[in-house]
Enzyme design. Structure first.
Site, PDB file in Angstrom:
ATOM      1  N   ASN A   1       0.811  -1.217   0.000  1.00  0.00           N
ATOM      2  CA  ASN A   1       0.000   0.000   0.000  1.00  0.00           C
ATOM      3  C   ASN A   1       0.851   1.276   0.000  1.00  0.00           C
ATOM      4  O   ASN A   1       1.962   1.296   0.531  1.00  0.00           O
ATOM      5  CB  ASN A   1      -0.917   0.022   1.222  1.00  0.00           C
ATOM      6  CG  ASN A   1      -2.193  -0.764   0.981  1.00  0.00           C
ATOM      7  OD1 ASN A   1      -2.583  -0.964  -0.156  1.00  0.00           O
ATOM      8  ND2 ASN A   1      -2.825  -1.204   2.056  1.00  0.00           N
ATOM      9  N   HIS A   2       0.286   2.322  -0.615  1.00  0.00           N
ATOM     10  CA  HIS A   2       0.834   3.669  -0.550  1.00  0.00           C
ATOM     11  C   HIS A   2      -0.081   4.514   0.333  1.00  0.00           C
ATOM     12  O   HIS A   2      -1.258   4.200   0.515  1.00  0.00           O
ATOM     13  CB  HIS A   2       0.880   4.312  -1.935  1.00  0.00           C
ATOM     14  CG  HIS A   2       1.872   3.693  -2.857  1.00  0.00           C
ATOM     15  ND1 HIS A   2       2.484   4.404  -3.863  1.00  0.00           N
ATOM     16  CD2 HIS A   2       2.354   2.428  -2.950  1.00  0.00           C
ATOM     17  CE1 HIS A   2       3.296   3.608  -4.539  1.00  0.00           C
ATOM     18  NE2 HIS A   2       3.230   2.404  -4.001  1.00  0.00           N
ATOM     19  N   ARG A   3       0.464   5.579   0.852  1.00  0.00           N
ATOM     20  CA  ARG A   3      -0.385   6.541   1.538  1.00  0.00           C
ATOM     21  C   ARG A   3      -1.208   7.294   0.483  1.00  0.00           C
ATOM     22  O   ARG A   3      -0.666   7.778  -0.511  1.00  0.00           O
ATOM     23  CB  ARG A   3       0.478   7.518   2.335  1.00  0.00           C
ATOM     24  CG  ARG A   3      -0.343   8.503   3.144  1.00  0.00           C
ATOM     25  CD  ARG A   3       0.520   9.379   4.020  1.00  0.00           C
ATOM     26  NE  ARG A   3      -0.333  10.312   4.767  1.00  0.00           N
ATOM     27  CZ  ARG A   3       0.132  11.197   5.646  1.00  0.00           C
ATOM     28  NH1 ARG A   3       1.440  11.287   5.877  1.00  0.00           N
ATOM     29  NH2 ARG A   3      -0.704  11.993   6.275  1.00  0.00           N
ATOM     30  N   TYR A   4      -2.524   7.403   0.719  1.00  0.00           N
ATOM     31  CA  TYR A   4      -3.362   8.071  -0.278  1.00  0.00           C
ATOM     32  C   TYR A   4      -4.388   9.014   0.344  1.00  0.00           C
ATOM     33  O   TYR A   4      -5.378   9.379  -0.294  1.00  0.00           O
ATOM     34  CB  TYR A   4      -4.076   7.038  -1.163  1.00  0.00           C
ATOM     35  CG  TYR A   4      -4.878   5.992  -0.416  1.00  0.00           C
ATOM     36  CD1 TYR A   4      -6.204   6.204  -0.089  1.00  0.00           C
ATOM     37  CD2 TYR A   4      -4.287   4.785  -0.058  1.00  0.00           C
ATOM     38  CE1 TYR A   4      -6.930   5.244   0.589  1.00  0.00           C
ATOM     39  CE2 TYR A   4      -5.007   3.818   0.620  1.00  0.00           C
ATOM     40  CZ  TYR A   4      -6.332   4.052   0.937  1.00  0.00           C
ATOM     41  OH  TYR A   4      -7.043   3.099   1.618  1.00  0.00           O
TER      42      TYR A   4
ATOM     43  N   SER B   1       0.137  10.226  -3.653  1.00  0.00           N
ATOM     44  CA  SER B   1       0.395   8.878  -3.138  1.00  0.00           C
ATOM     45  C   SER B   1       1.837   8.443  -3.408  1.00  0.00           C
ATOM     46  O   SER B   1       2.193   7.294  -3.139  1.00  0.00           O
ATOM     47  CB  SER B   1      -0.573   7.881  -3.786  1.00  0.00           C
ATOM     48  OG  SER B   1      -0.410   7.877  -5.196  1.00  0.00           O
TER      49      SER B   1
END
Length: 229
Positions: free
Chosen positions: A91-94, A99
């Site tokens: 996962n990426h920060r979004y 992101s």
């Protein structure tokens, strides 16, 4: 099939070709994978047309030894060619404007604001789950025991026990059995029986004879602990 011919769960390549050679493209996962973030039950297998050198990386390429999440797979699961577990470390920060993971190219300091701050949920697969060719299992998915995942499906969230799911995003197509039969199957938890007992009642398990399975359980205590999700 006589019980003594069934391969031990510690067998890496349990499928034999007609000439007696082991089929390298089918492996019992708990014999083929040594990874601290994997937890796999006995007799669960994966198949691949081109056997990888590293089955853990092939099936879950974003699950690293220092990842926070786990990939938990129950007993007697069947994983087809091309299946991928996209675990939470992918996962990426979004939640912000971008992101983009700047930190992974610049020291990988976990305190950097471009990295996600969790949670990093485990991905959990119950017992006797069949995952079809090319399916993708998303971070934190919970596949209940008896689930069948259609080829090419993209599965997130939680499935119902003994359901069939397909599509992108995957949705439930149908339930395999009635609610009463499903509850009974989860209580019987045949996957926790000794392998000799399982093989002795193969016809009832694979033929859908619930009454015969109940008789086979005999005085065996019925528990619900076999259901992982």
């Amino acid at each position: 099939m006589p019980a003594h011919n069934f391969p031990a769960p510690s067998t890496r390549a349990p499928l034999l070709m007609p000439d007696g050679r082991p089929h390298a493209g089918t492996v019992f996962l708990n014999a083929a994978i040594d990874h601290p973030r994997w937890d796999v039950g006995d007799y669960s297998y994966a198949s691949c047309h081109r056997p990888p050198d590293d089955w853990a990386m092939h099936l879950a390429p974003y699950l690293y030894p220092d990842s926070e999440e786990m990939l938990r797979i129950g007993k007697f699961c069947q994983i087809a060619d091309g299946v991928m577990f996209v675990t939470a470390s992918a996962n990426h920060r979004y939640d912000g404007f971008s992101s983009y993971p700047f930190a992974i190219f610049d020291g990988m300091d976990p305190a950097r604001p471009s990295l996600p701050d969790g949670p990093f949920p485990d991905t959990v697969v119950g017992h006797d789950v069949w995952i079809g060719q090319g399916a993708k299992i998303l971070p934190g998915a919970k596949l209940a025991s008896g689930t069948i995942v259609g080829a090419g499906a993209v599965v997130g969230g939680t499935t119902n026990p003994y359901s069939v799911v397909a599509g992108n995003p995957a949705r439930e197509i149908r339930r395999r059995f009635s609610q009463a039969a499903t509850r009974r199957l989860l209580d019987l938890a045949w996957w926790d029986w000794p392998i000799d007992t399982i093989l002795s009642h193969e016809a009832a398990i694979c033929g859908g004879d619930l009454a015969a399975l109940v008789r086979a359980a005999g005085s065996r205590p019925l528990v619900s602990g076999g259901e992982k999700t």
